[in-house]
Design an enzyme around this catalytic site. Structure first.
Site, PDB file in Angstrom:
ATOM      1  N   ARG A  91     125.140  52.137  66.794  1.00  0.00           N
ATOM      2  CA  ARG A  91     126.505  52.258  67.316  1.00  0.00           C
ATOM      3  C   ARG A  91     126.691  53.623  67.985  1.00  0.00           C
ATOM      4  O   ARG A  91     126.694  54.647  67.305  1.00  0.00           O
ATOM      5  CB  ARG A  91     127.537  52.057  66.202  1.00  0.00           C
ATOM      6  CG  ARG A  91     128.980  52.174  66.698  1.00  0.00           C
ATOM      7  CD  ARG A  91     129.994  51.585  65.743  1.00  0.00           C
ATOM      8  NE  ARG A  91     130.187  52.378  64.534  1.00  0.00           N
ATOM      9  CZ  ARG A  91     131.187  52.175  63.668  1.00  0.00           C
ATOM     10  NH1 ARG A  91     132.068  51.198  63.880  1.00  0.00           N
ATOM     11  NH2 ARG A  91     131.300  52.920  62.581  1.00  0.00           N
ATOM     12  N   ASP A 137     135.342  56.711  56.568  1.00  0.00           N
ATOM     13  CA  ASP A 137     134.871  57.291  57.819  1.00  0.00           C
ATOM     14  C   ASP A 137     136.080  57.659  58.668  1.00  0.00           C
ATOM     15  O   ASP A 137     137.212  57.682  58.171  1.00  0.00           O
ATOM     16  CB  ASP A 137     133.897  56.343  58.539  1.00  0.00           C
ATOM     17  CG  ASP A 137     134.552  55.075  59.064  1.00  0.00           C
ATOM     18  OD1 ASP A 137     135.801  54.960  59.037  1.00  0.00           O
ATOM     19  OD2 ASP A 137     133.814  54.184  59.528  1.00  0.00           O
TER      20      ASP A 137
END
Length: 539
Positions: free
Chosen positions: A169, A453
């Site tokens: 990603r 996150d």
């Protein structure tokens, strides 16, 4: 007279790193520079278009499926490219940053896929950007190991056929990489992450029987998916691998993308692998886009908005139906629990919740789901094994029973829950703790037994902002105000100082994190992304 040679990328304001010359080769930097020349102007136009779309939502307080792409949705004949063998079975995916220890543990975890994250689980320090690339290449070359300096424990890769398939990603379109510049202009972080990885590893992965596979974050429209598709076509030609080698899974983690799922798959159809349903970034996007839409768009505490909320059910069920109609994988959300080594009862309760969540996703038709910790892999596997058996996926379940109207996706006021004072305190506490770690270069942080996150910090600060601007009254009679947020933040900061001690507190970035959280939570001019002002402070 011959044309002048194109400018090359400059490495700016960056301390040299061990083995960086293996990543930052002249050839790799020339490729990234060409990506920048070809595609950054369009990226800039699309970022401007996001602002125009947001202004339209502010004016109308609504969203709808696009009339101009109705023909794409109505055409039942198109499908995405068939999944390559390495991505056919995705029943459990583990996520995490690309530091050396995590790389080994994630590949060894027993999950089918590892989302190797340069985005929300990684603070984009130069060290994380460059050495993360090195760790992945080392893993593919089987020259990676790690010994924990504290415990002395050693980590090494299992046999090749036991390792997870990597889906990488890159950063979202909004972030720059200030350490790589062309003629004084920073290259988008997405092109740096994608470009370095693809250049070094596309052929290497093909030789391993896999390929360059990507998760695309923060996508807001099918035009942004079209840009990625054009990048893939260019990149495959540039390095000489066959067209269709790339596979991309798009995170549907913005409210605007939820209205363009079929169009996003259509734009990427030769390279598409699936769609993923997130939670925190999706809720953050709802607040961001409908922040001036009045009381009916005010979200309750983030933990009260589960995937069973009516508007979240509409989103996930539409995602499964859309993916399976077009032959793509539907990947479910994150189980973020971090098992406790000290409290078996906490684990028992949490594992039951994780099981219920994964059972629901498997029953709804998802082909796989995310976990944050290796201990959760067996739980999620069991849920999907029970439904899939020996089948690699359930794309044959078309979910034609699902019917979602445009209004269902933004029916926030169908929730009975309200914002609470404890919710405010939790948002402040988690926000300060996460931002402090991020400013020290950590993007995946265990807070209160959950792996958090950057999306966690985004929904936390967005809720504080929304509740204050909507003049929410909590159950204890207190009004959500800037003054109350400052008071709670001061109390949380004092509690952290007490908890960790003066020396540890002084060595951290606690005051800086406190100040930044209040800045993005209280400024009338709502920051599009917390990570933009945070990146200015990341050294």
């Amino acid at each position: 007279m011959s044309a002048p040679a194109p400018s090359t990328l400059a490495i700016v304001d960056a301390e040299p790193l061990p083995r960086q010359e293996e990543v930052l080769t002249d050839a790799a930097l020339a490729f990234v520079a060409e990506l920048h020349r070809q595609f950054t102007p369009r990226r800039n136009e699309l970022l401007a278009r996001r602002g125009e779309r947001r202004a339209e939502i502010a004016r109308t307080s609504t969203l709808d499926f696009l009339p101009e792409t109705a023909a794409v949705r109505a055409d039942d004949s198109w499908k995405v490219a068939p999944a390559p063998a390495a991505l056919s079975d995705r029943r459990v995916e583990i996520t995490g940053p690309t530091d050396r220890k995590m790389t080994i543990n994630a590949l060894n975890s027993g999950a089918k896929v590892w989302l190797a994250d340069f985005e929300d689980a990684s603070a984009p320090t130069w060290e994380n950007v460059v050495l993360g690339q090195l760790n992945l290449t080392d893993a593919y070359e089987r020259r990676i190991d790690f010994t924990d300096p504290k415990s002395g424990k050693s980590y090494a890769l299992k046999a090749a056929d036991e390792l997870a398939t990597v889906v990488m990603r890159p950063r979202g379109w909004h972030l720059e990489e200030r350490h790589l510049q062309l003629d004084g202009v920073s290259v988008p972080g997405a092109l740096v992450d994608f470009g370095l990885y693809f250049f070094h590893n596309a052929q290497r992965l093909i030789d391993l029987g896999k390929g360059p596979y990507f998760y695309l974050p923060k996508t807001e429209s099918h035009l942004e998916a079209r840009l990625w598709n054009d990048i893939f076509v260019f990149a495959q030609d540039y390095v000489g691998v066959p067209q269709g080698t790339v596979r991309a899974t798009v995170l549907i983690e913005t409210i605007t993308a939820a209205y363009e799922m079929e169009e996003i798959l259509y734009e990427l159809r030769d390279h598409a692998s699936g769609l993923n349903a997130g939670r925190w970034d999706y809720l953050f996007s709802i607040v961001k886009n409908f922040r001036d839409g009045g009381a009916k768009f005010v979200l309750p505490d983030r933990n009260a908005v589960t995937m069973t909320a009516p508007f979240m059910r509409a989103y996930t069920e539409l995602l499964v139906r859309t993916c399976h109609k077009r032959g793509a994988h539907a990947i479910g959300g994150m189980a973020a629990f971090i098992p406790s080594r000290r409290d078996a009862e906490v684990n028992k309760v949490a594992f039951e919740k994780v099981k219920a969540d994964k059972d629901r996703e498997a029953a709804d038709g998802f082909d796989g789901s995310w976990v944050a910790h290796p201990d959760l892999v067996p739980i999620a596997l069991a849920s999907f094994d029970a439904v899939l058996g020996e089948k690699p996926n359930q794309k044959d379940r078309l979910r034609e029973d699902v019917s979602v109207a445009a209004g269902d996706l933004i029916a926030i006021d169908t929730l009975g829950a309200k914002p609470t004072y404890d919710g405010l305190r939790n948002a402040v506490a988690v926000g300060i703790r996460y931002i402090e770690a991020w400013l020290r270069g950590l993007g995946a942080v265990a807070i209160f037994n959950l792996m958090e996150d950057a999306a966690t910090a985004e929904i936390s600060r967005s809720q504080i902002w929304q509740w204050i601007n909507a003049d929410v009254v909590f159950e204890n009679g207190e009004h959500a105000t800037a003054e109350l947020a400052r008071k709670v933040a001061a109390e949380e900061l004092a509690a952290i100082r007490e908890e960790i001690g003066e020396e540890t507190f002084a060595a951290g970035k606690w005051q800086q994190a406190h100040d930044l959280l209040l800045q993005v939570s209280l400024d009338q001019d709502y920051a599009d992304f917390l990570t933009l002002p945070a990146y200015e402070q990341l050294r």
